[in-house]
Design a protein around this motif. Sequence first.
Motif, short mmCIF file in Angstrom:
data_model
loop_
_atom_site.label_atom_id
_atom_site.label_comp_id
_atom_site.label_asym_id
_atom_site.label_seq_id
_atom_site.Cartn_x
_atom_site.Cartn_y
_atom_site.Cartn_z
N ALA A 7 97.78 158.50 22.79
CA ALA A 7 97.06 157.32 23.81
C ALA A 7 97.39 156.37 25.10
O ALA A 7 97.99 156.78 25.24
CB ALA A 7 95.95 156.47 22.85
N ASP A 8 96.40 157.44 25.81
CA ASP A 8 96.15 156.59 26.79
C ASP A 8 95.31 156.06 27.29
O ASP A 8 94.20 155.99 26.59
CB ASP A 8 96.41 157.89 28.48
CG ASP A 8 95.62 158.89 28.03
OD1 ASP A 8 93.86 158.24 28.33
OD2 ASP A 8 95.33 160.32 28.59
N GLU A 9 94.97 155.18 28.73
CA GLU A 9 94.45 154.19 29.40
C GLU A 9 93.90 154.91 30.78
O GLU A 9 92.84 153.92 31.38
CB GLU A 9 94.35 152.94 29.27
CG GLU A 9 94.94 152.80 27.93
CD GLU A 9 95.29 151.27 27.55
OE1 GLU A 9 95.56 150.38 28.72
OE2 GLU A 9 95.60 149.94 27.00
N GLY A 10 93.67 155.72 31.13
CA GLY A 10 93.23 156.87 31.28
C GLY A 10 91.73 157.12 32.28
O GLY A 10 90.46 156.21 31.22
N GLY A 56 87.05 159.51 26.83
CA GLY A 56 86.02 158.25 26.86
C GLY A 56 85.99 157.50 28.19
O GLY A 56 87.69 157.94 28.73
N PRO A 57 85.87 157.05 28.96
CA PRO A 57 86.11 156.20 30.51
C PRO A 57 87.06 155.35 30.54
O PRO A 57 87.44 154.40 31.16
CB PRO A 57 84.76 155.47 30.44
CG PRO A 57 84.14 155.42 30.02
CD PRO A 57 84.09 156.65 28.62
N VAL A 58 87.61 155.48 28.69
CA VAL A 58 88.51 154.14 28.68
C VAL A 58 89.84 155.18 28.03
O VAL A 58 90.42 154.14 27.33
CB VAL A 58 88.05 152.91 28.15
CG1 VAL A 58 87.07 151.70 28.62
CG2 VAL A 58 87.85 153.03 26.60
N LEU A 97 100.39 162.76 33.92
CA LEU A 97 99.76 163.19 35.01
C LEU A 97 98.20 162.90 34.75
O LEU A 97 97.93 162.59 36.30
CB LEU A 97 99.89 165.01 34.97
CG LEU A 97 100.99 165.21 34.86
CD1 LEU A 97 101.44 166.41 34.45
CD2 LEU A 97 101.94 164.69 35.53
N HIS A 98 97.27 162.94 33.69
CA HIS A 98 95.80 162.82 34.39
C HIS A 98 95.47 161.23 33.49
O HIS A 98 94.10 161.15 33.86
CB HIS A 98 95.10 164.08 33.38
CG HIS A 98 96.12 165.62 33.59
ND1 HIS A 98 95.89 165.68 35.49
CD2 HIS A 98 96.55 166.09 33.34
CE1 HIS A 98 96.56 167.12 34.94
NE2 HIS A 98 97.18 167.58 33.77
N GLY A 99 96.33 160.31 32.81
CA GLY A 99 95.18 159.80 31.97
C GLY A 99 95.91 158.36 32.42
O GLY A 99 96.04 157.41 31.30
N GLY A 100 96.87 158.06 33.84
CA GLY A 100 97.16 156.94 33.80
C GLY A 100 98.10 156.27 33.97
O GLY A 100 98.50 155.02 34.30
N GLY A 101 98.81 157.74 33.62
CA GLY A 101 100.66 157.53 33.83
C GLY A 101 101.70 157.07 32.30
O GLY A 101 102.89 156.89 32.95
#
Length: 128
Positions: A74-77, A115-117, A52-56
Amino acid sequence: MCRQVLCASFARGRITALRRTLAERVAGEGLGGRRLEDFVVAVNEVITNAVLHGGGGGTVRVWWQHGRLWCEVADEGPGMGSWSSALPPPSGFEAGGRGLWLVRLLCEHVTIVSGPVGTTVTFSVTRG
């Protein structure tokens, strides 16, 4: 010694299947009862947040180490922005906002690096 239980990627529409696979594998590793239920709920909350919030989507890794069952999601959002590690309980009857709070209640050694990544959430439970 570290023994891997599960390593998988996930995305929207695949959470239910991943939750079932996780529950089967972890039960097969000897975690049962309330500990199994709590662990599966915690993993579900974190992967749902990532979708929902971390890039899908993202990756989930589960392993045994030193008598503890660990999970890393881990996500890449875009990251969580400003957040507090002392997540207060959600107020009122708001929809959402309970995932990470629940993880802190149900599990131990919860760490969140964002963080941003992307964001990585790691937590564990004991065998019981």
